[in-house]
Design a protein around this motif. Structure first.
Motif, PDB file in Angstrom:
ATOM      1  N   MET A  51      -8.742 -17.556  35.448  1.00 37.22           N
ATOM      2  CA  MET A  51      -8.959 -18.624  34.486  1.00 37.22           C
ATOM      3  C   MET A  51      -9.228 -18.107  33.074  1.00 37.22           C
ATOM      4  SD  MET A  51      -8.140 -21.107  36.130  1.00 37.22           S
ATOM      5  CE  MET A  51      -8.107 -21.933  34.545  1.00 37.22           C
ATOM      6  N   ILE A  52      -9.879 -16.953  32.958  1.00 38.06           N
ATOM      7  CA  ILE A  52     -10.161 -16.437  31.612  1.00 38.06           C
ATOM      8  C   ILE A  52      -9.060 -15.501  31.127  1.00 38.06           C
ATOM      9  CG2 ILE A  52     -12.656 -16.666  31.945  1.00 38.06           C
ATOM     10  CD1 ILE A  52     -12.781 -13.623  32.313  1.00 38.06           C
ATOM     11  N   GLY A  53      -8.003 -15.329  31.936  1.00 37.00           N
ATOM     12  CA  GLY A  53      -6.906 -14.440  31.538  1.00 37.00           C
ATOM     13  C   GLY A  53      -6.232 -14.881  30.257  1.00 37.00           C
ATOM     14  N   GLY A  54      -6.040 -16.188  30.095  1.00 38.08           N
ATOM     15  CA  GLY A  54      -5.377 -16.704  28.894  1.00 38.08           C
ATOM     16  C   GLY A  54      -6.205 -16.489  27.647  1.00 38.08           C
ATOM     17  N   VAL A  55      -7.497 -16.807  27.728  1.00 40.99           N
ATOM     18  CA  VAL A  55      -8.394 -16.623  26.589  1.00 40.99           C
ATOM     19  C   VAL A  55      -8.475 -15.140  26.215  1.00 40.99           C
ATOM     20  CG1 VAL A  55     -10.816 -16.739  25.894  1.00 40.99           C
ATOM     21  CG2 VAL A  55      -9.758 -18.692  27.028  1.00 40.99           C
ATOM     22  N   THR A  56      -8.549 -14.275  27.225  1.00 44.21           N
ATOM     23  CA  THR A  56      -8.613 -12.836  26.975  1.00 44.21           C
ATOM     24  C   THR A  56      -7.383 -12.354  26.215  1.00 44.21           C
ATOM     25  OG1 THR A  56      -9.895 -12.525  29.008  1.00 44.21           O
ATOM     26  CG2 THR A  56      -8.843 -10.574  28.067  1.00 44.21           C
ATOM     27  N   MET A  57      -6.211 -12.837  26.621  1.00 38.80           N
ATOM     28  CA  MET A  57      -4.974 -12.431  25.947  1.00 38.80           C
ATOM     29  C   MET A  57      -4.943 -12.934  24.504  1.00 38.80           C
ATOM     30  SD  MET A  57      -2.937 -10.472  27.703  1.00 38.80           S
ATOM     31  CE  MET A  57      -1.244 -10.763  27.189  1.00 38.80           C
ATOM     32  N   ASN A  58      -5.467 -14.137  24.251  1.00 35.99           N
ATOM     33  CA  ASN A  58      -5.490 -14.654  22.880  1.00 35.99           C
ATOM     34  C   ASN A  58      -6.421 -13.835  21.995  1.00 35.99           C
ATOM     35  OD1 ASN A  58      -4.857 -18.027  23.837  1.00 35.99           O
ATOM     36  ND2 ASN A  58      -3.622 -16.796  22.444  1.00 35.99           N
ATOM     37  N   VAL A  59      -7.540 -13.374  22.560  1.00 34.96           N
ATOM     38  CA  VAL A  59      -8.455 -12.524  21.791  1.00 34.96           C
ATOM     39  C   VAL A  59      -7.779 -11.192  21.463  1.00 34.96           C
ATOM     40  CG1 VAL A  59     -10.630 -11.249  21.850  1.00 34.96           C
ATOM     41  CG2 VAL A  59     -10.533 -13.595  22.731  1.00 34.96           C
ATOM     42  N   SER A  81      -4.972 -17.705  16.806  1.00 36.31           N
ATOM     43  CA  SER A  81      -5.076 -17.164  18.158  1.00 36.31           C
ATOM     44  C   SER A  81      -6.528 -17.134  18.623  1.00 36.31           C
ATOM     45  CB  SER A  81      -4.466 -15.759  18.219  1.00 36.31           C
ATOM     46  OG  SER A  81      -4.450 -15.272  19.549  1.00 36.31           O
ATOM     47  N   ILE A  82      -7.440 -16.685  17.764  1.00 39.33           N
ATOM     48  CA  ILE A  82      -8.850 -16.630  18.161  1.00 39.33           C
ATOM     49  C   ILE A  82      -9.434 -18.028  18.238  1.00 39.33           C
ATOM     50  CG2 ILE A  82      -9.918 -16.390  15.881  1.00 39.33           C
ATOM     51  CD1 ILE A  82     -10.823 -14.325  18.984  1.00 39.33           C
ATOM     52  N   ILE A  83      -8.936 -18.950  17.406  1.00 35.99           N
ATOM     53  CA  ILE A  83      -9.405 -20.340  17.470  1.00 35.99           C
ATOM     54  C   ILE A  83      -8.958 -20.984  18.776  1.00 35.99           C
ATOM     55  CG2 ILE A  83      -9.171 -22.628  16.430  1.00 35.99           C
ATOM     56  CD1 ILE A  83      -9.000 -21.254  13.708  1.00 35.99           C
ATOM     57  N   LEU A  84      -7.716 -20.704  19.198  1.00 36.98           N
ATOM     58  CA  LEU A  84      -7.235 -21.228  20.480  1.00 36.98           C
ATOM     59  C   LEU A  84      -8.068 -20.690  21.637  1.00 36.98           C
ATOM     60  CD1 LEU A  84      -3.326 -21.131  20.162  1.00 36.98           C
ATOM     61  CD2 LEU A  84      -4.806 -23.138  20.188  1.00 36.98           C
ATOM     62  N   ALA A  85      -8.441 -19.416  21.551  1.00 38.74           N
ATOM     63  CA  ALA A  85      -9.288 -18.837  22.589  1.00 38.74           C
ATOM     64  C   ALA A  85     -10.618 -19.577  22.654  1.00 38.74           C
ATOM     65  CB  ALA A  85      -9.521 -17.349  22.319  1.00 38.74           C
ATOM     66  N   PHE A  86     -11.203 -19.836  21.489  1.00 42.32           N
ATOM     67  CA  PHE A  86     -12.486 -20.543  21.429  1.00 42.32           C
ATOM     68  C   PHE A  86     -12.361 -21.964  21.965  1.00 42.32           C
ATOM     69  CE2 PHE A  86     -15.051 -23.523  18.811  1.00 42.32           C
ATOM     70  CZ  PHE A  86     -16.296 -23.232  19.366  1.00 42.32           C
ATOM     71  N   LEU A 127      -9.498 -27.949  30.390  1.00 40.40           N
ATOM     72  CA  LEU A 127      -9.384 -26.704  29.642  1.00 40.40           C
ATOM     73  C   LEU A 127      -9.842 -25.544  30.523  1.00 40.40           C
ATOM     74  CD1 LEU A 127     -10.775 -27.659  26.102  1.00 40.40           C
ATOM     75  CD2 LEU A 127      -8.393 -27.423  26.793  1.00 40.40           C
ATOM     76  N   ASP A 128      -9.514 -24.322  30.117  1.00 40.36           N
ATOM     77  CA  ASP A 128      -9.940 -23.154  30.887  1.00 40.36           C
ATOM     78  C   ASP A 128     -11.456 -23.133  31.046  1.00 40.36           C
ATOM     79  OD1 ASP A 128      -7.301 -22.485  30.927  1.00 40.36           O
ATOM     80  OD2 ASP A 128      -7.444 -20.898  29.428  1.00 40.36           O
TER      81      ASP A 128
END
Length: 462
Positions: free
Chosen positions: A135-143, A398-403, A412-413
């Protein structure tokens, strides 16, 4: 043409970031043996809410051979023969994308669509810690993407930066800055206790949310307290200080304006206005602003010769000159420093968004004035294609999308992460029907938020 350029830039940036985000989920899922049924840029929802779905492009490897389909209303029959491989595609609805993970209740799959008997390759059969990583894979990639994009942007476009120690004359404070305790010549060394190395950072979002600023004043350090109202003040155009604490040397004179009529010559250094000695451009600017509509004597020196001329200051505080800017020694980015500052810039953006949301939820800022949707973001990209601006903004988004994705909102994730945390705490899985209801509530919240933001964007156009 400008609107088209803005739209294309936004679509390109979001498409890239969506693919990166969903690929993070994909890699994590495959690492734990979870099958991924579909990976799509944009959505292929059933048109007019009826089956079948519609996609601009589909591709899937079947029996060792790739099968392709363009502008198809449904997948070729042979696609169904092999459920172990992923269908890759581009949908028709350009709003995000998705990664359909097998055995997971989300916006693409309801509990009714899951087989009664869980399979070992399904998301729901994996331990909680593996599902959390997926689940956090997407956020990690955006960071990671944000750091790399911002870092390489420094190398490719910015190329160099101005170290704070290279501005020997320090800052020139505004009237409000002087009220808070800043003095002419102060050198900014820390914001919120963190050392500042680039002047770019001094004027960044760090300043908007500062609580303390430490300055070097004649070799001694002094900490200045900053009120929590600074964000609103600066958001509305206010300033604390700038880099105008340098001598006034005339670069050029505008034809037909007061300085030209008075006979001020290029390459002249300003010594006095009236009986006041002028030490800096900031001081001159303030004095002209205070003396709008007046005529004052300007004393200057050029080629060793001093001369004095009366100059009429117009109603806006201008006389019609351009002043030479000092040539500061900059420092080139290396791969190491570019990545270091890429990380810092990404974290600064994250911090600013967290603080900004805090102000909205506390009622200190209005959501209508602070939130932007696709129209607002497109306007930020601008009507002219500038690659330096494009990549910097894309890294920031990208970092805003992660947040945004990690917020604990169902669908959401972050909502999935919250449910996994509840499961880990209670040691019980939530029923699939409950997950369905939570997903529907989350989608309704997101839809309402989307409508609000887009409607707000439209209102801001007028």
């Amino acid at each position: 043409m400008g609107a088209l350029t803005m739209t294309v830039q936004l679509l390109l940036a979001l498409s890239l970031l969506v693919v990166i985000h969903e690929f993070g989920h994909y890699l994590a899922a495959r690492a734990f043996g979870v099958r991924v049924k579909k990976f799509y840029l944009f959505f292929d929802f059933p048109m007019f809410f009826t089956q079948p779905t519609f996609a601009l492009f589909r591709a899937k490897k079947v029996n060792g051979k790739w099968k392709f389909s363009w502008f198809s209303r449904n997948a070729p029959k042979e696609y169904d023969e092999d459920e172990t491989t992923t269908e890759w595609g581009v949908g028709y609805f350009p709003l995000g994308g998705y990664c359909a993970i097998d055995g997971m209740v989300d916006e693409t799959t309801s509990s009714d669509q899951l087989p009664e008997e869980p399979k070992p390759w399904e998301f729901r059969t994996k331990p909680a810690w593996q599902r959390l990583i997926i689940m956090i894979g997407g956020v990690t990639m955006n960071v990671i993407a944000a750091v790399l994009i911002l870092g390489f942007s420094h190398l490719a476009f910015t190329k160099s930066y101005l170290p704070v120690e290279n501005v020997s004359e320090g800052i020139y404070p505004s009237e409000y800055g002087r009220f808070l305790g800043f003095e002419t010549g102060d050198k900014i060394v820390e914001i919120n206790g963190n050392e500042v190395e680039r002047y770019e950072d001094v004027f960044s979002a760090k300043l908007f949310f500062a609580s303390t600023i430490t300055v070097d004043r004649n070799g001694y350090r002094k900490e200045i307290e900053i009120p929590d109202t600074l964000y609103s003040y600066m958001k509305n155009g206010g300033t604390l200080f700038d880099l105008s604490n340098h001598k006034v040397v005339i670069d050029s004179v505008l034809s037909g304006m007061a300085a030209d009529k008075a006979g001020i010559r290029p390459n002249s250094e300003l010594l006095k206005i009236g009986n006041v000695e002028i030490q800096s451009f900031g001081q001159m600017r303030d004095m002209l602003n205070y003396c709008k509509g007046s005529t004052l004597d300007f004393e200057l020196i050029a080629n060793g010769e001093e001369y004095k001329v009366p100059v009429e200051i117009d109603s806006t505080g201008k006389i019609g000159v351009f002043v030479k800017q000092p040539q500061y020694e900059t420092r080139d980015y290396t791969l190491a420093t570019a990545m270091k500052y890429g990380w810092r810039d990404a974290m600064e953006t994250l911090y600013a968004n967290i603080k900004g949301f805090g102000l909205i939820f506390s009622g200190k800022e209005k959501a209508r004035e602070s939130l932007q949707g696709p129209i607002g973001i497109a306007k930020v990209y601008g009507p002219v294609w500038d690659w330096a601006r494009f990549w910097k903004l894309t890294g920031i988004i990208s970092i805003i999308l992660a947040f945004m994705n990690i917020l604990p909102i169902p669908a959401l994730d972050g909502g999935h992460v919250l449910l996994l945390a509840i499961e880990a705490f209670t040691r019980r899985k939530l029923p699939n029907k409950a997950l369905d209801i939570i997903q529907r509530i989350g989608l309704m919240i997101l839809l309402a938020l989307m409508v609000f933001i887009i409607f707000n964007d439209i209102l801001n156009l007028f």
